[in-house]
Design a protein around this motif. Structure first.
Motif, short mmCIF file in Angstrom:
data_model
loop_
_atom_site.label_atom_id
_atom_site.label_comp_id
_atom_site.label_asym_id
_atom_site.label_seq_id
_atom_site.Cartn_x
_atom_site.Cartn_y
_atom_site.Cartn_z
N ILE A 1 0.79 -1.23 0.11
CA ILE A 1 0.01 -0.06 0.07
C ILE A 1 0.76 1.30 0.10
O ILE A 1 0.54 2.35 -0.46
N PHE B 1 5.63 9.89 2.98
CA PHE B 1 6.00 9.82 1.36
C PHE B 1 4.98 10.57 0.71
O PHE B 1 3.97 11.15 1.16
N GLN C 1 1.64 9.99 2.96
CA GLN C 1 1.64 9.72 4.49
C GLN C 1 2.52 10.52 5.24
O GLN C 1 3.53 10.72 4.90
N TYR D 1 -5.97 16.57 12.77
CA TYR D 1 -5.85 15.71 13.62
C TYR D 1 -4.95 15.76 14.76
O TYR D 1 -3.78 16.00 14.26
N ALA E 1 1.57 -0.80 7.70
CA ALA E 1 2.04 0.25 6.63
C ALA E 1 1.24 1.69 6.66
O ALA E 1 1.62 2.63 6.18
N TYR E 2 -0.09 1.35 6.69
CA TYR E 2 -1.03 2.50 6.79
C TYR E 2 -1.83 3.06 7.94
O TYR E 2 -2.28 4.09 8.11
N GLY E 3 -1.54 2.23 9.01
CA GLY E 3 -1.83 2.98 10.32
C GLY E 3 -3.14 2.50 10.71
O GLY E 3 -3.88 2.60 11.79
N TYR E 4 -4.19 1.72 9.73
CA TYR E 4 -5.32 1.40 10.09
C TYR E 4 -5.83 0.25 9.08
O TYR E 4 -5.14 0.21 8.15
N GLN F 1 -2.02 12.71 16.22
CA GLN F 1 -2.49 11.36 15.74
C GLN F 1 -0.99 10.85 15.35
O GLN F 1 -0.05 11.67 14.74
N LYS F 2 -1.00 9.34 15.22
CA LYS F 2 0.44 8.87 14.86
C LYS F 2 0.75 8.88 13.28
O LYS F 2 1.73 8.82 12.86
N LEU F 3 -0.54 8.94 12.61
CA LEU F 3 -0.50 8.49 11.22
C LEU F 3 -1.46 9.26 10.39
O LEU F 3 -2.76 9.19 11.11
N LEU F 4 -1.19 9.45 9.29
CA LEU F 4 -2.31 10.20 8.33
C LEU F 4 -1.86 9.91 7.02
O LEU F 4 -0.94 10.00 6.45
N ASN F 5 -3.01 9.35 6.32
CA ASN F 5 -2.69 9.35 4.59
C ASN F 5 -3.67 10.19 4.08
O ASN F 5 -4.94 10.57 4.49
N LYS G 1 -12.37 10.75 17.27
CA LYS G 1 -12.63 11.89 18.32
C LYS G 1 -13.85 12.46 18.59
O LYS G 1 -14.41 12.52 19.54
N ASP H 1 -5.26 16.96 6.82
CA ASP H 1 -5.38 16.54 5.52
C ASP H 1 -6.48 17.76 4.95
O ASP H 1 -7.75 17.44 5.36
N TYR I 1 -11.45 3.49 0.61
CA TYR I 1 -12.20 3.91 1.31
C TYR I 1 -13.92 4.02 0.96
O TYR I 1 -14.52 4.89 1.54
N THR J 1 -7.59 5.79 15.96
CA THR J 1 -6.96 6.68 14.98
C THR J 1 -7.92 7.10 14.12
O THR J 1 -8.51 6.49 13.04
N ASP J 2 -8.08 8.54 13.94
CA ASP J 2 -9.01 9.17 13.21
C ASP J 2 -8.57 9.03 11.77
O ASP J 2 -7.30 8.98 11.28
N HIS J 3 -9.57 8.79 10.91
CA HIS J 3 -8.91 8.59 9.33
C HIS J 3 -10.21 8.61 8.58
O HIS J 3 -11.28 8.79 9.06
N PRO J 4 -10.18 8.63 7.12
CA PRO J 4 -11.19 8.94 6.41
C PRO J 4 -12.61 8.34 6.94
O PRO J 4 -12.33 6.98 6.65
#
Lengths: 761, 761
Positions: free
Chosen positions: A351, B211, B199, B245, A400-403, B248-252, A460, B240, A415, A452-455
């Motif tokens: 990824i 990257f 990321q 965020y 690799a992507y955190g989630y 947070q540890k990670l964001l894509n 939160k 983003d 997504y 972990t917040d993500h799209p």
């Protein structure tokens, strides 16, 4: 447009493939697979968006005809049974998704003479397709055949995990050609799909390799191929857009086609073997020579068939011929994906666009919003080893992507849809004790993917408001209901690992669904972050994939989505009788105001079997003491909304979920809460089911007098003892044993109704 | 806007860097490098499009301020000396190209308090830039410093081959922040530039990695980074688009910024080290820890300086302080690229998007249409080992792509400009006996690159028509002239390898230029494939990069492009006197009808020193017996069209070519035919030049009385013997020796005029 009768089907096979004639004597289970089921709507009815091409179980290559140059949403698998034109045969497809992607490395044989060779560049613009007729088309597991009417060419296809095998029989005295199109399927607006770079390289007079790097539903894919032919390429025309290069060894560009000319006049077949890789042409070659070292097409067909036989053999059923066709085709469809995208040496593009290596393979195509419901639980029973592979592949995205994946396509996250339904899949596998992955890493992944917040996952806000406000994230009611379920799953794994605080926290989150229950309307309704109900509210109003609180459905359909706490839902509704009355209304209210989302189909009242949010609902009567109504509706769906025609599914197959629903339900039970290790009993459609399980265990379901009339359970026995529970557990199944049903034409309103017999007490 | 006087410059250095004060005692050659030369036009004049940031010779990282959020064509290097705003400091740049690209991984320090932290997402839209003043800005080879006026932060930058090193001195009691922007420079229409995936990953409280995968002038680039700070990240805001965020540890995502908050109140500097890789974050980390294991910023500055000193030390010159600044800054600019994109372990992402490995490195940024003229010949003298690296890197494109680079950027072909000028570069290196590459593979590559049709190179048409028809390929006159030259180069290597038939064939092709000579107009003119001259014809009419027969120029400028057969061109023109008369007209005719291409600048009549087609023309007088006119125009250009201001170049630097022209010309000679091993004598500007060569040889050029008045050669000696040839050979130089000139204020119209003395007899 009617489906092929089995006999005609078998007859066609026996003509073309002597190997297979034995099937007539001892019918193999693969003989019940009809890949045309679900490939096209009959007279405006419904379809599964399935493709009929050749593939092996969980293989990377799905070699199938594309009946459009630019397959769009309505033929997202590339094939529509209503079409009479074939653009070519591409090597990668999606089975029953709502969105189109892949369609890589299209091959198309055709005929022409030297005079017309100069016209290849011009022809490139209009394609090389041919008309065809279903009268001269056949398919079975791992094999596809069609006659191209415009050229008189007979095309046969088979596949291995990483390679496609083409057999083209040209008319005698014809000048045979093969076009390879690296820009197929990109000239449409979806997802800004376009080729960034592509290459052809004539390796020698028997081999061509190349790649395309392409954007699309998957943000960026690298597809390398290596092809060998059994005859020398007499001459080649490489084409970039409108420019034609004669007999050149190499071409780079973005709009590439290669026309290869062969001596085919003697009528002997032209064979082409095509290896694929996400890593390099070298790996594509390695995949090819490892899996198809020779030129015996029939042997590869036989190997593909044997692989399918092995998978189908895990569940032996007795029923009508039609039921067996539906059942085994459904079982076949569940094993088309997830796909092992790792090369034979373990390399794959991960990824983060780096090359990773996993000797155990790397699986992708995780349509999780669909498949976590029934397809993944089915895999825990009959594909435990691959289930570990799926989990490890999802965990590698986490690393690799955190989630964890939401919808993973070609190793990448797109997504698509809501929730984080890798969580129920992984938790289910962990709680069922599937070996082969690290349960602590799995817990880390499901927990971090839930914090972990993500799209699509603003946790939160989830923790702040205790529901998802519509103005924070649209589709908020569906998100709230599904997120609460995922949280319940995290809690269960926390409990198993003695993480008490986490368990308490996620159990609390799993109850947030109650914060959107509107006692006045009696529905789950949306609020903004000001805490006020959004108005006006109409429980029949449909949402799509954004801009409305409900996902591909309405408030009626989402009312039932509390699989982790059906008891709580019954209480909210006002008790058993109000709950069953509301279900009765649900299954009979057929108003559809406003625009019904395209994914909603296969209606019984508000119930829409064509889309996943409805899939568990028939089984909910069991929880409130009216199991005969579950039996009624499950039988109705099994017998009316599945058939053997090209319109055999009531909606998109969705990567195995529509099929898995049938496989479970036809056996007699279904995972309402897919991570609970509990299967709720519906009504057995098959007269007999024998499930082959690990450790050489067998689980048998007997319902000898099940029929279209005898849909109601009169009594049951488990391992010879009277059984009145309306559910069985994973352990009941995996320990081996026999579940017997006596069926009848009228409900037994005493069986399974006691509180103690219900899935949740 | 005037350039910094050297003294002020040295003074600034001595204040900020004690290490460097020694330079005042024993001035290092690096003290003559002024990275601000060519960084911005003064009052509407010209600029080189150079950037002032920190880099090491041929390094992958060029860490430099971007004075625009979205650098466009007019500031393609990211920096314009006329700007008073800095958007941030990104790690990759192009030196003097016409088109903008790269600008990867932008860092920007700023200040703010906790209250404003919530506003970071909003601020992200408008940027975090600061005003600055050149009064508080300084730069030297491998070091850049600026005070950010809006924040009171002093920024210092240095670099290694694969890493940038930042030193931020925040005001006391400030809340220091650093934003990392992965979407910098993409919001502009050029080349459909956009981020496909990106990321951030907080590795720990001292490290962040990530990257971006991005499209642009290079079709697709993967840029991985790994960063370490000397202080812990107190908190972070990952952003983003408009969504923030916290911690947070990670964001894509695709529009990513990270705001990192630090305790900087004590006034001690915040240090950040950033490793880059085209392969993975792991490799980016490996690059970083290998090249900058510790935290001694000054040591890295000193190492960068020492690397530059080593390169500059290869040519020692005596001249005025201004001449030395121009000369060493030019020499510095020639060593900024090509860049070694391979990681310290040899890994790199190749043109087919697979990972290759080359322990000897992999070079990219080949602006060959520019640099084959003089920059590459210069490398054969002072960078023989790297020249082999360049050749091997170009051959690796040939292996994977089927033909040699035309314009290679970040390892990828962008087909910018015309011709196949990797051919003269490789042939030149082969004929000069540069060791370290396989001459037979080199021949295979140059031959196949001259026969395989590819974009901009329709060789089948070339062989069919014996000229390039404008309706087959636009810019056809320029293409015909430059292709004929490349063919001559192929022929020379064929000859060396005794490939007689190839030699004859490519020599024939090298004469195709004659087929576009129109005796009536006396110019090279375009024909379509019907063989008729295109009309109307105006030799002053400019073309750009398509739609006109001439490339970034007109028929007057392209008239002179027959470096492989100047004798033949003289004959076409009608003999020596007509030839020199036409040159006289060329240098004095200043009409510019129609739209002059933006690349044409630095005019002397029709001569445009700001663009490459003119670069050899002054030297052509030597071929027709009037070397004093060569001397006049070369001296004029050296003394009038180069200076030490931010407007010190007469046009785009073009990856070292404008600088290499000066380096050669100021020494006294120039490679008119860059693959002939012959250098044509112009006029020495420097009083003394000592070139350090392989095998411990030295070549010295003495012109003790050269001055602005004494521009004409009166006499010359080579190794003590009278020398009247107007050229020297590669062997004259590499054997070591001394070339002495007596200069005077008036032409010696007898020196170098005899037929025997001319570069071509």
């Amino acid at each position: 447009m009617t489906p092929k009768p089995l006999l005609k089907y078998l007859l066609a096979l026996s003509c073309s493939l002597p190997l297979f004639t034995s099937a007539q004597i001892n019918p193999k289970l693969t003989s019940y697979v009809n890949p045309f089921i679900g490939t096209g709507a009959v007279k405006g009815s419904l379809s599964g968006n399935n493709y009929p091409g050749a593939t092996v179980p969980f293989g990377m290559v799905q070699l199938s005809p594309d009946t459009r140059d630019e397959p769009e949403w309505d033929a997202a698998c590339g094939y529509d049974h209503n079409d009479n034109f074939i653009a070519g045969f591409s090597h990668t497809h999606l089975s029953g998704t709502g969105a189109p992607d892949l369609f890589d490395i299209l091959f198309m044989p055709y005929t022409g003479d030297e005079k017309t060779r100069a016209g290849n560049a011009q022809q490139a613009g209009s394609g090389y397709g041919s008309r065809f007729s279903h009268d001269h088309e056949s398919a079975r597991a791992g094999y596809y055949q069609v006659k191209l009417d415009d050229y008189g060419i007979n095309v046969e296809l088979t596949a291995t995990e990483h390679a496609g095998f083409h057999k083209y029989t040209f008319p005698k005295n014809s000048q045979g050609r093969v076009v390879i199109d690296l820009n197929h399927s990109t000239k449409k607006p979806n997802f800004g799909c376009h080729v960034i770079a592509a290459q052809f390289h004539m390796v020698n007079d028997h081999a061509i390799e190349g790649f395309r790097v392409i954007t699309g539903w998957a943000k960026l894919r690298k597809v390398y191929f290596y092809t060998e032919f059994n005859k020398p390429v007499k001459s080649n025309d490489l084409i970039d857009g409108g420019t034609q290069y004669f007999d050149q060894k190499l071409l780079n560009g973005t709009d590439l086609r290669a026309v290869l000319n062969f001596n085919t006049g003697d009528g002997s077949p032209l064979l082409a073997k095509v290896g694929l890789s996400t890593v390099s042409t070298q790996n594509a070659k390695l995949n090819l020579v490892t899996e198809i070292p020779g030129w015996d097409f029939n042997q590869t067909v036989a190997q593909a068939n044997a692989k399918w036989e092995t998978e189908l053999d895990k569940i032996k059923v007795e029923g009508t011929e039609q039921q067996k066709q539906i059942f085994y085709t459904a079982l076949y469809h569940t094993c088309i994906q997830p796909n092992n995208y790792a090369d034979v040496n373990g390399d794959y593009t991960a990824i983060d666009y780096t090359v990773h290596n996993s000797k155990a393979g790397f699986y992708s195509t995780f349509s999780l919003w669909d498949t976590y419901r029934a397809a993944n639980p089915l895999y825990t029973l009959i594909q435990p080893q691959r289930t570990a592979g799926f989990v490890n592949s999802m965990l590698s995205q986490y690393q690799a992507y955190g989630y964890l994946p939401i919808w993973q396509l070609w190793g990448q996250e797109n997504y698509c849809m809501i929730g984080n339904h890798a969580i129920p899949v992984i938790v289910d596998a962990a709680l069922k004790g599937i070996p082969g992955f690290d349960i602590r890493k799995a817990y880390e992944a499901v927990k971090n993917s839930s914090t972990t917040d993500h799209p699509g996952s603003p946790f939160k806000a989830w923790e702040k408001y205790h529901y998802m406000p519509e103005n924070v994230l649209t589709q908020s009611v569906s998100v709230t209901l599904e997120m609460a379920y995922d949280d319940w799953c995290v809690a269960q794994l926390a409990k198993k690992l003695n993480k008490t605080a986490d368990y308490a926290h996620f159990m609390e989150r799993s109850q947030y669904f109650k914060n959107l229950y509107d006692t006045q309307s009696g529905f789950f309704r949306a609020k903004n972050n000001d805490g006020k109900w959004l108005s006006p509210f109409n429980p029949l109003q449909y949402g799509g994939n954004g801009g409305n609180p409900y996902t591909e459905g309405n408030a009626w359909q989402y009312y039932w989505y509390v699989p982790q706490d059906v008891k709580g839902l019954i209480a909210l509704t006002g008790g058993d009788s109000k709950f069953t009355a509301k279900l009765d209304t649900f299954f009979t209210l057929d108003s559809k105001p406003g625009e019904v989302n395209g994914n909603a189909s296969g209606f019984i009242g508000q119930y829409a079997h064509g889309n996943e949010p409805s899939h568990h609902i028939t089984y909910l009567y069991n929880y409130a003491g009216q199991p005969w109504k579950t039996q009624y509706y499950v039988a109705k769906i099994c017998r009316e909304l599945y058939n053997t025609s090209s319109s055999g599914y009531a909606g998109n197959e969705d990567c195995g979920q529509m099929s898995a629903w049938y496989v479970f339900s036809a056996m007699g039970f279904y995972p309402v809460n897919p991570a609970s290790s509990v299967y709720v009993i519906g009504t057995p459609v098959m007269r007999k089911v024998v499930m082959q399980l690990p450790l050489n265990k067998k689980f048998t379901v007997l319902a000898p007098n099940s029929s279209a009339d005898n849909i109601y359970i009169q009594s049951a026995k488990l391992n010879g003892k009277a059984y009145t529970h309306t559910f069985i557990t994973q352990q009941d199944i995996t320990s081996g044993g026999t579940l017997e049903f006596v069926m009848g034409p009228k409900p037994n309103e005493h069986w399974g109704v006691a509180l103690a017999d219900r899935p949740v007490k």
